[in-house]
Design an enzyme around this catalytic site. Structure first.
Site, PDB file in Angstrom:
ATOM      1  N   ARG A  57     -28.612 -67.239 -28.161  1.00 59.94           N
ATOM      2  CA  ARG A  57     -28.055 -65.941 -27.796  1.00 59.94           C
ATOM      3  C   ARG A  57     -28.017 -65.867 -26.274  1.00 59.94           C
ATOM      4  O   ARG A  57     -28.479 -66.778 -25.599  1.00 59.94           O
ATOM      5  CB  ARG A  57     -28.799 -64.758 -28.455  1.00 59.94           C
ATOM      6  CG  ARG A  57     -30.259 -64.895 -28.702  1.00 59.94           C
ATOM      7  CD  ARG A  57     -31.085 -65.083 -27.494  1.00 59.94           C
ATOM      8  NE  ARG A  57     -30.862 -64.028 -26.518  1.00 59.94           N
ATOM      9  CZ  ARG A  57     -31.142 -64.101 -25.236  1.00 59.94           C
ATOM     10  NH1 ARG A  57     -31.668 -65.215 -24.715  1.00 59.94           N
ATOM     11  NH2 ARG A  57     -30.909 -63.110 -24.416  1.00 59.94           N
ATOM     12  N   ARG A 100     -19.743 -63.224 -32.781  1.00 60.74           N
ATOM     13  CA  ARG A 100     -20.292 -62.049 -32.097  1.00 60.74           C
ATOM     14  C   ARG A 100     -19.184 -61.440 -31.230  1.00 60.74           C
ATOM     15  O   ARG A 100     -18.450 -62.173 -30.578  1.00 60.74           O
ATOM     16  CB  ARG A 100     -21.518 -62.423 -31.239  1.00 60.74           C
ATOM     17  CG  ARG A 100     -22.680 -62.944 -32.082  1.00 60.74           C
ATOM     18  CD  ARG A 100     -23.959 -63.017 -31.294  1.00 60.74           C
ATOM     19  NE  ARG A 100     -24.518 -61.699 -31.042  1.00 60.74           N
ATOM     20  CZ  ARG A 100     -25.537 -61.469 -30.216  1.00 60.74           C
ATOM     21  NH1 ARG A 100     -26.095 -62.484 -29.570  1.00 60.74           N
ATOM     22  NH2 ARG A 100     -26.006 -60.253 -30.033  1.00 60.74           N
ATOM     23  N   GLN A 205     -36.141 -59.456 -27.206  1.00 63.84           N
ATOM     24  CA  GLN A 205     -35.823 -60.589 -26.315  1.00 63.84           C
ATOM     25  C   GLN A 205     -36.735 -60.604 -25.089  1.00 63.84           C
ATOM     26  O   GLN A 205     -36.994 -61.663 -24.519  1.00 63.84           O
ATOM     27  CB  GLN A 205     -34.350 -60.512 -25.852  1.00 63.84           C
ATOM     28  CG  GLN A 205     -33.337 -60.823 -26.927  1.00 63.84           C
ATOM     29  CD  GLN A 205     -32.849 -59.568 -27.630  1.00 63.84           C
ATOM     30  OE1 GLN A 205     -33.548 -58.569 -27.693  1.00 63.84           O
ATOM     31  NE2 GLN A 205     -31.656 -59.635 -28.189  1.00 63.84           N
ATOM     32  N   ASP A 246     -23.202 -59.042 -20.550  1.00 66.46           N
ATOM     33  CA  ASP A 246     -22.395 -59.696 -21.586  1.00 66.46           C
ATOM     34  C   ASP A 246     -20.912 -59.578 -21.280  1.00 66.46           C
ATOM     35  O   ASP A 246     -20.094 -60.362 -21.756  1.00 66.46           O
ATOM     36  CB  ASP A 246     -22.695 -59.085 -22.951  1.00 66.46           C
ATOM     37  CG  ASP A 246     -24.043 -59.571 -23.421  1.00 66.46           C
ATOM     38  OD1 ASP A 246     -25.061 -59.014 -22.972  1.00 66.46           O
ATOM     39  OD2 ASP A 246     -24.079 -60.552 -24.183  1.00 66.46           O
ATOM     40  N   ASN A 256     -24.234 -54.604 -21.452  1.00 62.65           N
ATOM     41  CA  ASN A 256     -25.406 -55.474 -21.558  1.00 62.65           C
ATOM     42  C   ASN A 256     -26.293 -54.935 -22.679  1.00 62.65           C
ATOM     43  O   ASN A 256     -25.984 -53.930 -23.332  1.00 62.65           O
ATOM     44  CB  ASN A 256     -26.147 -55.532 -20.212  1.00 62.65           C
ATOM     45  CG  ASN A 256     -27.195 -56.627 -20.189  1.00 62.65           C
ATOM     46  OD1 ASN A 256     -26.924 -57.760 -20.588  1.00 62.65           O
ATOM     47  ND2 ASN A 256     -28.401 -56.319 -19.777  1.00 62.65           N
ATOM     48  N   LYS A 257     -27.403 -55.594 -22.912  1.00 66.24           N
ATOM     49  CA  LYS A 257     -28.318 -55.273 -24.012  1.00 66.24           C
ATOM     50  C   LYS A 257     -28.612 -53.775 -24.089  1.00 66.24           C
ATOM     51  O   LYS A 257     -28.819 -53.131 -23.070  1.00 66.24           O
ATOM     52  CB  LYS A 257     -29.611 -56.069 -23.814  1.00 66.24           C
ATOM     53  CG  LYS A 257     -30.675 -55.891 -24.870  1.00 66.24           C
ATOM     54  CD  LYS A 257     -30.187 -56.069 -26.286  1.00 66.24           C
ATOM     55  CE  LYS A 257     -29.504 -57.391 -26.559  1.00 66.24           C
ATOM     56  NZ  LYS A 257     -28.710 -57.376 -27.803  1.00 66.24           N
TER      57      LYS A 257
HETATM   58  O1  MRU Z   1     -28.108 -60.029 -28.204  1.00 60.86           O
HETATM   59  P1  MRU Z   1     -28.349 -61.012 -27.102  1.00 60.86           P
HETATM   60  O2  MRU Z   1     -29.756 -61.483 -27.045  1.00 60.86           O
HETATM   61  O3  MRU Z   1     -27.349 -62.133 -27.120  1.00 60.86           O
HETATM   62  O4  MRU Z   1     -28.092 -60.188 -25.775  1.00 60.86           O
HETATM   63  C1  MRU Z   1     -28.259 -60.836 -24.545  1.00 60.86           C
HETATM   64  C2  MRU Z   1     -28.106 -59.940 -23.390  1.00 60.86           C
HETATM   65  O5  MRU Z   1     -27.787 -58.771 -23.505  1.00 60.86           O
HETATM   66  C3  MRU Z   1     -28.282 -60.565 -22.038  1.00 60.86           C
HETATM   67  O6  MRU Z   1     -28.823 -59.643 -21.144  1.00 60.86           O
HETATM   68  C4  MRU Z   1     -26.902 -61.010 -21.521  1.00 60.86           C
HETATM   69  O7  MRU Z   1     -26.283 -61.847 -22.442  1.00 60.86           O
HETATM   70  C5  MRU Z   1     -26.988 -61.671 -20.219  1.00 60.86           C
HETATM   71  S1  MRU Z   1     -27.462 -63.329 -20.392  1.00 60.86           S
HETATM   72  C6  MRU Z   1     -27.444 -64.168 -18.957  1.00 60.86           C
END
Ligand code: MRU
Length: 357
Positions: A57, A100, A205, A246, A256-257
């Site tokens: 991920r 995704r 995460q 993202d 982002n997350k």
């Molecule tokens: O759901 P995930 O774990 O794929 O989400 C990841 C994130 O939101 C990260 O902060 C983002 O991808 C930046 S990674 C360099």
């Protein structure tokens, strides 16, 4: 076939995704922090499943993994004509791109590899150029992260405490990381930097991955519940927030997350500079904020903590995996071409005019 595994081993970094002996080797992030183990994918369907299940991920890591997925589809193909091979790659492309929806690096990487396949004049050339392009992307990812790290590290002072959310480290890229790459680079330049990592409910995460990789690399890290961010900022100890992304729109809206937006609001309230570290491959110059799909993840992630149910049966649950932080809350966007300052549309244009993506 050549692989990319040795490079990151030489750098002494965790290698999140690698091509080895005609297969894609991934750190199994679902098993961290309790076990550092690897999953070997032998066909593109296994790669797609690994992305879907969060074995791998993080936006840049997903992109490179999907590119290797196409390389697997090409190398395993028994197609007798170039048209047949293109048709097989088109099917693999559709499967991989449906894994995704939010991280744009996935689509960017797949498009980049597919265009190599389409330009090829023979089956052999197509197979070779698809793999070469995927390997090139993996190498570039590390170089870009290092450059981004070097650009961002100038913002940090010796002794700073930096808060980060989710995991934008080695584990979210091929190696080195985006937001955590900035911290690595500052440390390589002799600055003592401490990190506060949020747990990042519900997939954790922050605790499972960020705390693990920073501890693994000897970086001073403390873990806090997501709910402690306001309290920590009010204490005045946090000097910067650095997160990954993202997807970044041309206007500077950052996806982002989930939870990033509330961290940005708190940073703004407490006058803590809020930075986003993202390579240019994470920029989406076409979409508007309303048209970006925010991934909705299984409700089970919220219902349970580990195996234990923590919500009553029948309760309605929302589980969006990402949110959008508007540009007015962002101090700067750290890229491999420099640190963009607001207004982002203008600073981004300037950087893009100097570079070909
Ligand atoms: O759901 P995930 O774990 O794929 O989400 C990841 C994130 O939101 C990260 O902060 C983002 O991808 C930046 S990674 C360099």
């Amino acid at each position: 076939m050549p692989g990319n595994r040795r490079t990151a081993r030489n750098l002494d970094l965790l290698m999140t995704v690698a091509w080895e002996n005609d297969s894609v080797v991934l750190i199994d992030q679902t098993k961290l922090p309790n076990k550092l183990s690897y999953v070997r994918c032998k066909d593109y369907n296994e790669v797609a499943a690994a992305i879907r299940k969060l074995v791998v991920r993080g936006a840049p890591a997903i992109g490179v993994t999907a590119a290797f997925g196409l390389a697997l589809a090409a190398s395993k193909s028994k197609a007798k004509t170039l048209e047949e091979l293109h048709a097989e790659l088109d099917s693999a492309f559709e499967v991989l791109r449906s894994t995704r929806p939010t991280a744009i690096n996935l689509f960017w990487a797949l498009d980049r590899v597919m265009s190599k396949a389409r330009q090829s004049k023979s089956i052999q050339q197509a197979k070779q150029s698809v793999l070469e392009e995927a390997l090139k992307m993996a190498e570039e990812d590390i170089d870009i992260n290092r450059q981004m790290g070097s650009n961002g590290s100038k913002l940090l002072q010796d002794g700073d405490i930096v808060l980060t959310h989710c995991n934008a480290g080695s584990l979210a890229t091929v190696a080195y990381g985006t937001a955590l790459g900035v911290i690595r680079s500052a440390r390589e330049n002799g600055k003592r930097i401490s990190v506060i990592a949020t747990e990042t409910r519900p997939v954790m995460q922050g605790s499972r991955l960020t705390a693990f990789e920073l501890q693994h690399d000897g970086v001073d890290v403390s873990l806090i519940p997501d709910t402690a961010v306001g309290h920590m900022m009010a204490s005045g100890r946090i000097k910067h927030v650095i997160v990954g992304a993202d997807r970044v729109l041309r206007t500077g809206h950052v996806f982002n997350k989930i939870g990033t937006y509330q961290v940005a609001i708190l940073a703004n309230r407490h006058k803590v500079p809020f930075y986003v570290a993202a390579p240019l491959s994470t920029f989406d110059l076409k979409s508007d904020p309303e048209s970006v799909i925010i991934e909705e993840r299984p409700v089970d992630e919220v219902i349970r903590v580990g195996k234990k149910r923590v919500a009553p049966r029948g309760v309605r649950i929302f589980n969006p995996a990402f949110d959008m932080t508007p540009p007015e809350l962002i101090t700067g966007i750290i890229t491999e071409k420099g640190v963009l300052k607001p207004p982002f549309e203008k600073s981004l244009k300037k950087v893009l005019n100097q570079t070909t993506r």
